[in-house]
Design an enzyme around this catalytic site. Structure first.
Site, PDB file in Angstrom:
ATOM      1  N   ASP A  15      -4.304 -29.602  37.227  1.00  0.00           N
ATOM      2  CA  ASP A  15      -4.605 -29.218  36.127  1.00  0.00           C
ATOM      3  C   ASP A  15      -4.694 -27.789  35.880  1.00  0.00           C
ATOM      4  OD1 ASP A  15      -6.482 -32.102  36.421  1.00  0.00           O
ATOM      5  OD2 ASP A  15      -8.295 -31.142  37.608  1.00  0.00           O
ATOM      6  N   ASP A  73     -10.089 -32.549  40.316  1.00  0.00           N
ATOM      7  CA  ASP A  73     -11.614 -32.090  40.862  1.00  0.00           C
ATOM      8  C   ASP A  73     -12.408 -33.009  40.822  1.00  0.00           C
ATOM      9  OD1 ASP A  73     -10.879 -31.719  38.168  1.00  0.00           O
ATOM     10  OD2 ASP A  73     -11.933 -29.520  38.644  1.00  0.00           O
ATOM     11  N   ASP A 104     -10.569 -38.279  38.912  1.00  0.00           N
ATOM     12  CA  ASP A 104      -9.159 -37.950  38.974  1.00  0.00           C
ATOM     13  C   ASP A 104      -9.014 -38.768  40.805  1.00  0.00           C
ATOM     14  OD1 ASP A 104      -8.567 -35.600  37.465  1.00  0.00           O
ATOM     15  OD2 ASP A 104      -9.030 -34.564  38.624  1.00  0.00           O
TER      16      ASP A 104
END
Length: 1177
Positions: A513, A834, A838
């Protein structure tokens, strides 16, 4: 799960209820039965009994807006009457229970029986003496002492069994203690937001009581049961309870029931807590699954009856999620055991209820489970189908386990063949020599003597087998992983699945990310476009038109979660604390920078007065809030990604604060002149807009496309999220180690590219791809819109940045890279995440990293490792540890196999040539058990070095034993064998002692064979130092003092060896040696180090004949479960059954393997016992 049975618990609570019936307007029992209703019947029941949710709040003495007063006395009373939000854990097993469990091992039981028979026979004195004329049997008169020493062998076996049991039990005990510690640490970190005394505070989950008003938001895992009293757009994933993967929409008037253990997938709101701990839905299931032990099982048959005779129905549509069993210490125990038994009306549908309970018992490490079961095994929500698919992949053996299992089987087969040949040769040699050459008759009275010979041969065969099988391997893996996991905690990696630690060492790609992992996640607005002016820094409040300023402050204050705030810094001179959504914090900070305040606006329009909220989700990429104006009309404020919101704007506020027309042409110009330059500076661009609606007719709020159009743009801001200072260096290390880092982000492509350049993910002038989600999808799908692997294969090798990506894109990319066969070795992919969305990608990846600070509960649940500091550089540490585990195992293998090859050949040839193994059974046990255990400890605890990051990843198909290692193993084996055979055949002449060869059946130990045994052990000790290096390095002492365990073990083994040789006597078949003999043994051992240098000089490339071993072929990578492609049609129960069958077969295999070895040990014990008994008779 507690040690109290349900009934004890209820009767206790009933008494409490009776005492306090007057205190609250409803009892625990009423609330429990209320929580079992669903949907409209629940709404009707609440209306009938309490007259709306406000009525229920009054009954529970709480306020929907202010919450509980929070006085200690009140909280205590609530805990007493309604229970604590805590499921009591199973009592940990005592050390004695663990000892008893270790004794259940089949191998050990057979050894115990053999030892007892052998002991019994040795104390039995038969009348009469043996016959004289039976061939070679009368080699030397057996002295009295010898006959009396017959019990020693049996005692030695028993002693070794006791050692093994104690070591196993201690290992289990410390493992369980570690996991309980880990579990409680995970739980203590879990907090939840509640309203008490009008203040929004975060409290530990265990402190939540009935009557609390809890604030729920996107990404939460609900800690207790409750009733939804206010909020917007709340969608819940109830698959962990129902197995249905569809998200359930909650609303106050249609379905207000919120259940513990379910996940909030969208929206936010408040709930009134009505059931906690063992009385919540998850708690009831936990209690059914294992709390009351055997008593529960009796009850299960009748449906759980309570003392007062009430039936306790469990809604049949709620299969349970099993109490999280802590991952077993061995690298394996993959979470397959997480049996999701479905409960139908309180009966276990799963036929092997006892089985699943025992399994939970065996692996019990789930410490006091708070109501947020962060499972140490696979997440319990693997029930729904699509998740089931992504789950399967985790059931694979880890790469290392696969390679080790294969290697162990190969070695075991070879050992079995060798031992069989040994026995056959010995028997034939004896038979031919006695009956053919010496022409003896087989006389009935000689039978006992011959049997005893055959027993001796058999024991030699078993000895060969015992030496051939490397029992130390599983131990080495366990020690290495457990040691690494403990140390990784210090490096901010909280490992939830043991094998993830080792898989990380093979990682070839990391999909990370951007926000929070590569950047600091402290958002600040640094540029703005307001009133037709592009400000490169925060504008002066006076230069912004008053009308625009007021609209801007209202739009930001109202249209953001009220849980998001900016608090004063904790320390003097620090930065203000950002609480809640970081992007919204950046916008609120912008309001403060404009010398305005958002609090008064929020006080004027509290959360309850918001008319309608369209919460942010990954599809909308915007958030909008509607409020009712004093004149009855409506105003909607909207904010979101600038390119998305600007498309919906038809007007924009000008320099005077008045709206002017905003045409597509103007928009394109704005994108070119304002948004792209901001994005190229690495800024996130957010557009803030509004729209007014008439009061009549009231708009159709559900028609989102019409509502979210025709907006008026207030401003566009550029938010900076600076790159973490340590990230560029960490990424450079990854690239040097052969790991490709890819950025997958929801941000726009220019921002993403700018940050990627700052991080060093891409370097200008390189050939790489930066794609947006839409373009990525267009390229990988065919005309029918199906994803094609060949198309993905064209893209992923060059792809470095995927921007504006949805969670499905992330999952598609990860799956595409993992399934690709384009490169010669299969890619091993790590993913960081997070957000709740996801989850699928984290599960699909080989290793999923969740953020410990910013991560939602859902992400943590799907992950393998939690980064406690949310920092990318911790991932590099995980890679180092993973590679270290792999290398440690290889070092141990290099050492172990040298010992095995030498010992097997010595025992085999020695037996065939001299009718007796030069290394005796008990000596072999010492070499095997102790050297294995100690060596695995010594070599598995080497600390990692930066040098590990200088090589490419091994990949899945690389064999465990490389050609360099094979060269070392064979080279050292040649040295050791040469010396041992020299000592065996000419040793007595060199040392001028009696020969130990061809000794009669029960002769005392000879110095000759003791020297061979001692030299053998000395060579192993010095070879252990050689084994520290596996890539052909010359300096084997490099960093030896950084590992005190290694030094201690080498010296300790040396000391014990002195004791064994000098004082071991008959049990160890040793005769004490002189000082000069000792010096020779040590000198020959030291030769190993010199020989190691000679081997290092020979180039491996010249030795073409060397084979590698322990390679995983492509075929073996498909686990059994993957073959069930028809999973779609299989219902829940059948799937469990199938999983049960697979486990059962695995168990059977394991038992069979053990039995093969045990049988041999058993027979040897029995026969040797019977033989000596017969001989005496």
């Amino acid at each position: 799960m507690g040690d109290m049975t349900n009934s004890d618990f209820y009767s206790k609570n009933q008494r409490n209820e009776a005492n306090h019936a007057g205190e609250f307007g409803c009892t625990l029992q009423e609330l429990r039965s209320l929580m079992e209703l669903r949907g409209t019947e629940a709404v009707v029941k609440i209306k009938e009994t309490y007259g709306e949710t406000e009525g229920l709040c009054r009954h529970l003495k709480t306020s929907p807006t202010e919450g509980l007063a929070g006085t200690a006395a009140d909280l205590e009373k609530r805990k007493l009457i309604f229970g604590k939000n805590f499921i009591p854990p199973k009592k940990p097993k005592t050390f004695l229970q663990l000892v008893w469990e270790a004794l259940q091992d089949v191998t050990l039981i057979i050894l115990e029986i053999a030892a007892i028979i052998s002991l019994g026979l040795s104390f039995y004195q038969p009348p009469g003496e043996g016959n004289e004329g039976c061939g070679t049997a009368t080699g030397g008169a057996e002295d009295e002492g010898e006959a009396e020493a017959g019990w020693i062998e049996g005692a030695a076996i028993l002693l070794s069994v006791i050692c093994v049991v104690l070591v196993t039990a201690f290992n289990d005990w410390s493992k369980e203690k570690q996991f309980r510690g880990l579990q409680s640490r995970i739980e203590q970190e879990q907090k939840f937001t509640v309203v008490r005394g009008g203040q929004v505070i975060q409290i530990p989950v265990a402190e939540i009581v009935v009557g609390d008003i809890a604030q729920v938001k996107y990404g939460d895992l609900l800690p207790a049961d409750g009733i939804f009293i206010q909020g917007n757009d709340l969608k819940i994933d109830e698959s962990s309870l129902t197995g249905e993967s569809d998200q359930v929409r909650k609303s106050v008037d249609k379905d207000p029931m919120l259940l513990s253990g379910t996940h909030v997938m969208e929206g936010s709101g408040r709930m009134l807590v009505t059931a906690v701990g063992v009385n919540s839905q998850t708690g009831i299931i936990f209690t059914l699954l294992g709390a009351g032990g055997e008593e529960e099982e009796k009850k299960d048959k009748k449906g759980v009856k309570q003392d007062d005779g009430h039936q306790l129905p469990v809604d049949s549509s709620h299969p349970s999620s099993h109490p999280p069993s802590a991952t077993d210490g061995a690298a394996g125990a993959n979470a397959t055991d997480n049996a999701n038994a479905s409960l139908v009306n309180g009966k276990m549908q799963d036929g092997n209820m006892e089985n699943s309970q025992n399994k939970a018992k065996q692996q019990d490490g789930a410490a006091a489970m708070e109501m947020q079961p962060l499972k140490s095994a696979e997440g319990g929500e693997g029930d729904d189908k699509d998740k089931k698919k992504s789950n399967m992949h985790k059931k694979e053996k880890s790469v290392l386990q696969g390679k080790l299992t294969k290697l162990a089987v190969q070695i075991g087969k070879a050992g079995l063949v060798m031992s069989a040949i040994t026995v056959i040769i010995l028997v034939l040699y004896f038979a031919i020599d006695t009956f053919v050459v010496k022409k003896k008759q087989w006389l009935p009275e000689c039978t006992p003597v011959y049997v005893q010979y055959f027993v001796k041969f058999f024991i030699i065969g078993v000895t060969v087998l015992v030496v051939a099988v490397p029992e130390g391997l599983p131990l080495a893996v366990t020690i290495s992983l457990a040691y690494s996991v403990k140390k990784m905690m210090k490096d901010n990696n909280l490992v939830r699945h043991l094998d993830a630690c080792e898989t990380m060492g093979n990682a070839t790609a990391i999909c990370s990310d951007k926000t929070g992992t590569l950047t600091t996640n402290r958002m600040t607005v640094v540029q703005a476009y307001v009133g037709d002016v592009h400000y490169k820094e925060i504008p002066d409040p006076d230069s912004v038109p008053a009308k625009t300023l007021e609209l801007l402050v209202n739009a930001i204050a109202i249209n953001s979660a009220y849980t998001t705030k900016i608090l004063p810094p904790e320390k003097e001179g620090g930065l203000p604390r950002q609480v809640g959504n970081k992007t919204e914090c950046g916008l609120l900070g912008f309001v403060l920078d404009l010398k305005q305040d958002y609090e008064p606006v929020r006080n004027l329009i509290p959360e309850e007065k918001l008319y309608k909220v369209y919460t942010f989700n990954s599809v909308r990429k915007s958030m909008s809030t509607v409020i009712k104006m004093p004149d009855g009309s409506f105003r909607m404020y909207s904010k979101g990604a600038s390119e998305i919101v600007l498309k919906k704007c038809s007007r924009i506020l000008n320099a005077a604060g008045e709206p002017r027309v905003f045409r597509p042409r103007d928009r394109d110009e704005m994108v070119k002149k304002v948004i792209e330059p901001m994005a190229c500076d690495g800024l996130r661009t957010i557009c803030v807009a509004f729209r007014d609606f008439n009061s009549s007719p009231e708009p159709d709020w559900d028609n989102e496309n019409d509502i979210l159009s025709d907006l008026t743009c207030i401003c566009v801001v550029g938010i900076e999220d600076p790159v973490r200072p340590e990230v560029p260096e960490a990424i450079r290390k990854c690239q040097r180690a052969g790991i490709t880092v890819r950025m997958v982000t929801g941000d726009n492509i220019n921002t993403a590219r700018a940050i990627a350049i700052k991080c060093g993910i891409i370097h200008p002038g390189e050939d790489f791809l930066c794609l947006e989600g839409k373009e990525f999808n267009r390229r990988i799908r065919n005309e029918k819109g199906e994803i094609e692997q060949e198309r993905i294969d064209k893209i992923w090798p060059k792809l470095r940045v995927l921007a504006r990506s949805s969670p499905t894109d992330k999952h598609t990319l990860v799956k595409g890279i993992i399934d690709s066969t384009q490169v010669e070795q299969r890619q091993v992919v790590a993913v960081t995440g997070d957000g709740t969305n996801d989850g699928p990608a984290l599960k699909k990846a080989d290793v999923g990293f969740a953020m410990g600070i910013a991560g939602t509960d859902v992400a943590k649940e799907a992950s393998d490792i939690i980064l406690t500091d949310d920092n990318f550089s911790s991932i590099v540490k995980a890679v180092m540890w993973g590679r270290n585990v792999y290398d440690s195992i290889s070092k141990f293998l290099q050492f172990q196999l040298t010992v095995n090859i030498v010992a097997v050949i010595v025992a085999f040839t020695g037996a065939c040539i001299t009718q007796d193994s030069p290394l005796k059974a008990v000596q072999m046990l010492w070499v095997n058990l102790i050297m294995d255990t100690f060596a695995s400890l010594a070599l598995a605890t080497e600390p990692p070095t930066e040098a590990l990051l200088l090589r490419k990843p091994y990949g899945r198909n690389k064999p465990l034993i490389s050609r360099t290692m094979m060269k070392n193993i064979l080279g050292h084996a040649v040295y050791q064998l040469t010396l041992i055979f020299t000592l065996l055949f000419v040793g007595e002449k060199m040392f001028k002692i009696d020969s130990g060869r061809n000794a009669p059946l029960h002769s005392p130990p000879s110095e000759h064979y003791t020297i061979i045994f001692n030299t053998f052990v000395m060579m192993q000790l010095f070879n252990e130092i050689n084994a520290r290096k596996i890539h052909g390095e010359r300096n084997v002492f490099d960093g030896i003092f950084r590992n005190p365990i290694f030094c201690t073990i080498v010296l300790g083994t040396f000391a014990i060896q002195i004791v064994i040789v000098q004082f071991g006597g008959k049990p160890f078949s040793c005769s004490p040696l002189q000082l000069d003999q000792w010096m020779w043994c040590v000198f020959i051992g030291l030769g190993e180090l010199v020989w190691g240098q000679v081997i290092a000089t020979i180039p491996t490339s010249r030795l073409k004949f060397l084979k590698e071993a322990g390679r995983l072929t492509e075929k073996e990578e498909v686990p059994e479960e993957e073959l069930n492609e028809d999973v779609e049609e299989i219902d829940h129960a059948e799937r469990e059954l199938r999983r049960g069958q697979i486990l059962w077969f695995r168990g059977l295999n394991r038992i069979q393997t053990q039995e093969e070895y045990c049988l041999l040990a058993f027979l040897s014990g029995c026969l040797s016992g019977c033989g000596s008994h017969l001989k005496k008779s």
